[in-house]
Motif scaffolding. Structure first.
Motif, PDB file in Angstrom:
ATOM      1  N   GLY A  30      -1.682  -7.852  13.360  1.00 10.04           N
ATOM      2  CA  GLY A  30      -2.258  -8.772  14.327  1.00 10.04           C
ATOM      3  C   GLY A  30      -3.773  -8.710  14.187  1.00 10.04           C
ATOM      4  O   GLY A  30      -4.314  -8.818  13.087  1.00 10.04           O
ATOM      5  N   ASP A  31      -4.474  -8.501  15.285  1.00  8.13           N
ATOM      6  CA  ASP A  31      -5.928  -8.374  15.225  1.00  8.13           C
ATOM      7  C   ASP A  31      -6.373  -6.919  15.231  1.00  8.13           C
ATOM      8  O   ASP A  31      -7.562  -6.628  15.254  1.00  8.13           O
ATOM      9  N   GLU A  32      -5.406  -5.991  15.186  1.00  7.37           N
ATOM     10  CA  GLU A  32      -5.726  -4.567  15.167  1.00  7.37           C
ATOM     11  C   GLU A  32      -6.095  -4.117  13.751  1.00  7.37           C
ATOM     12  O   GLU A  32      -5.601  -4.659  12.763  1.00  7.37           O
ATOM     13  N   GLU A  48      -0.116   7.404   5.719  1.00  4.11           N
ATOM     14  CA  GLU A  48       0.765   7.078   6.828  1.00  4.11           C
ATOM     15  C   GLU A  48       1.228   5.628   6.670  1.00  4.11           C
ATOM     16  O   GLU A  48       0.489   4.778   6.166  1.00  4.11           O
ATOM     17  N   VAL A  49       2.439   5.336   7.125  1.00  3.71           N
ATOM     18  CA  VAL A  49       2.968   3.976   7.044  1.00  3.71           C
ATOM     19  C   VAL A  49       2.909   3.325   8.423  1.00  3.71           C
ATOM     20  O   VAL A  49       3.392   3.882   9.406  1.00  3.71           O
ATOM     21  N   ILE A  50       2.274   2.165   8.497  1.00  2.00           N
ATOM     22  CA  ILE A  50       2.202   1.389   9.738  1.00  2.00           C
ATOM     23  C   ILE A  50       3.305   0.338   9.705  1.00  2.00           C
ATOM     24  O   ILE A  50       3.328  -0.524   8.816  1.00  2.00           O
ATOM     25  N   GLU A  51       4.218   0.417  10.652  1.00  4.06           N
ATOM     26  CA  GLU A  51       5.341  -0.519  10.680  1.00  4.06           C
ATOM     27  C   GLU A  51       4.860  -1.954  10.977  1.00  4.06           C
ATOM     28  O   GLU A  51       3.990  -2.171  11.804  1.00  4.06           O
ATOM     29  N   ASN A  52       5.481  -2.903  10.281  1.00  4.49           N
ATOM     30  CA  ASN A  52       5.218  -4.337  10.494  1.00  4.49           C
ATOM     31  C   ASN A  52       3.749  -4.715  10.291  1.00  4.49           C
ATOM     32  O   ASN A  52       3.216  -5.594  10.985  1.00  4.49           O
ATOM     33  N   ALA A  53       3.093  -4.062   9.342  1.00  8.95           N
ATOM     34  CA  ALA A  53       1.691  -4.374   9.037  1.00  8.95           C
ATOM     35  C   ALA A  53       1.588  -5.763   8.394  1.00  8.95           C
ATOM     36  O   ALA A  53       2.508  -6.213   7.694  1.00  8.95           O
ATOM     37  N   ASP A  54       0.466  -6.440   8.638  1.00  6.19           N
ATOM     38  CA  ASP A  54       0.249  -7.777   8.074  1.00  6.19           C
ATOM     39  C   ASP A  54      -0.415  -7.722   6.705  1.00  6.19           C
ATOM     40  O   ASP A  54      -0.087  -8.498   5.810  1.00  6.19           O
ATOM     41  N   TYR A 106       0.812  -1.219   0.000  1.00  9.10           N
ATOM     42  CA  TYR A 106       0.000   0.000   0.000  1.00  9.10           C
ATOM     43  C   TYR A 106       0.847   1.272   0.000  1.00  9.10           C
ATOM     44  O   TYR A 106       0.338   2.362  -0.270  1.00  9.10           O
ATOM     45  N   THR A 107       2.162   1.151   0.247  1.00  7.90           N
ATOM     46  CA  THR A 107       3.010   2.351   0.285  1.00  7.90           C
ATOM     47  C   THR A 107       3.232   2.949  -1.104  1.00  7.90           C
ATOM     48  O   THR A 107       3.755   4.063  -1.222  1.00  7.90           O
ATOM     49  N   VAL A 108       2.852   2.225  -2.170  1.00  2.00           N
ATOM     50  CA  VAL A 108       3.000   2.805  -3.519  1.00  2.00           C
ATOM     51  C   VAL A 108       1.918   3.841  -3.789  1.00  2.00           C
ATOM     52  O   VAL A 108       2.025   4.622  -4.732  1.00  2.00           O
TER      53      VAL A 108
END
Length: 352
Positions: free
Chosen positions: A334-336, A249-255, A242-244
């Motif tokens: 995770g589940d967030e 905003e960038v969420i670190e370590n997103a699943d 999704y960063t393209v």
């Protein structure tokens, strides 16, 4: 709450159908149990009805624990997926069945049956047999039979699953109208999101024997609380990276990350669009007519987004390069669930 489940657990061998299930249903509400196959929704319905017993936990109806009360004495009407009508009984006889079991007065039964036939719109069909009825008419008979004894609670197990699409749409509207008119507390099982949204006052989302979220259709659609609910509810277009897409905003370590068609704006390269500068180039790989709109599937780098376009807009062709602007993205960790709004939007912008 009129119906409550408290810390319900139910297993079939090694399969856990209900895993510490707790929720409440207010009196007079029409509530959907929504989830994929095997998520435990039908088991929940059957335990409320008394057709299954929980391994532990309490089923409470109108303030009373009913775990040890037989199904026939719980004051519940049940509408089955396959109608479960008696083939060799007429419409009138099917509707009268529960009243005769209660050994009520014959004149009362006759009047009540005619009242039910009128209510469900089957006047003049009382002498017909199920084989002489359409699927929609059979389901109306099943509904009339369930409510004839005047139950305090109505349970419906995928009531429209065996009916063709056009009739199913009509019956949804009819069912909501009938239940609203009767004011009866009702719980129905479905795996159809559209059905749950159109019919219910509240939705209980189930997954792997657990309750994921409880809320109104709009609350769950707008604000999913778990990764499963966010992915299951709505039409998700998953994004490999999704960063393209610009201005998020960038969420670190997103699943995972995904968006929905209503969060995507596709424009032709020569069309004037307010957010063109924040758009990303994409290539159309599929165009499908959906009756009321055109559905587009567009590849952006290695991700595919799904979008819609109005019929009165200039057609877009397969293989065409287009501008892709995303209003909103769901990112799970995770589940967030994180909802990311495009930072290029005007301050105070609200996207429904």
């Amino acid at each position: 709450m009129y119906v409550e489940l408290k810390n319900i657990n139910k297993s079939f061998g090694n399969f856990k159908a209900s895993d510490n299930v707790s929720f409440g249903v207010e009196k007079g509400k029409l509530v959907a149990l929504l989830g994929p196959s095997g998520s435990g929704k039908t088991t929940i319905l059957r335990m409320i009805a008394g057709l299954e017993s929980p391994d532990n936990g309490d089923v409470i109806i109108d303030g009373k624990v009913v775990n040890d009360i037989p199904a026939a004495k719980r004051g519940i009407g049940f509408v089955f997926q396959n109608y479960a009508l008696f083939r060799y009984m007429t419409v009138e006889e099917n509707i009268a069945f529960g009243l005769k079991v209660q050994k009520l007065d014959k004149n009362f039964i006759k009047e009540r049956v005619q009242e039910m036939i009128e209510l469900v719109g089957l006047k003049g069909m009382g002498k017909r047999y199920p084989s002489q009825l359409s699927g929609g008419q059979r389901q109306r008979v099943a509904f009339a039979r369930a409510i004839a004894p005047n139950p305090h609670l109505l349970l419906l197990d995928e009531p429209f699953a065996a009916i063709d699409a056009k009739v199913r749409q009509e019956l949804r509207t009819w069912l909501r109208s009938m239940i609203s008119k009767l004011g009866i507390t009702s719980i129905f099982v479905t795996h159809d999101q559209e059905e749950a949204v159109e019919v219910s006052d509240e939705i209980i989302v189930t997954n792997r024997g657990r309750v994921e979220q409880v809320g109104t259709p709009l609350e769950i659609y707008r604000k999913p609380q778990t990764a499963f609910t966010a992915k299951f509810f709505g039409q998700a277009g998953f994004l490999k990276d999704y960063t393209v897409f610009k201005d998020f905003e960038v969420i670190e370590n997103a699943d995972s990350a995904f968006t929905r068609p209503e969060f995507v704006k596709i424009t032709k390269k020569d069309e004037v669009e307010k957010y063109t500068i924040s758009s990303t180039d994409g290539v159309v790989n599929d165009v499908c007519f959906r009756g009321t709109h055109i559905e587009l599937r567009v590849t952006v780098h290695e991700s595919e987004v799904i979008a819609t376009r109005r019929l009165d807009e200039t057609p877009i062709e397969i293989g065409e390069h287009v501008n892709v602007f995303l209003y909103r993205i769901f990112v799970t960790k995770g589940d967030e669930v994180h909802q990311l709004l495009n930072q290029a939007l005007d301050e105070g912008y609200v996207f429904i």
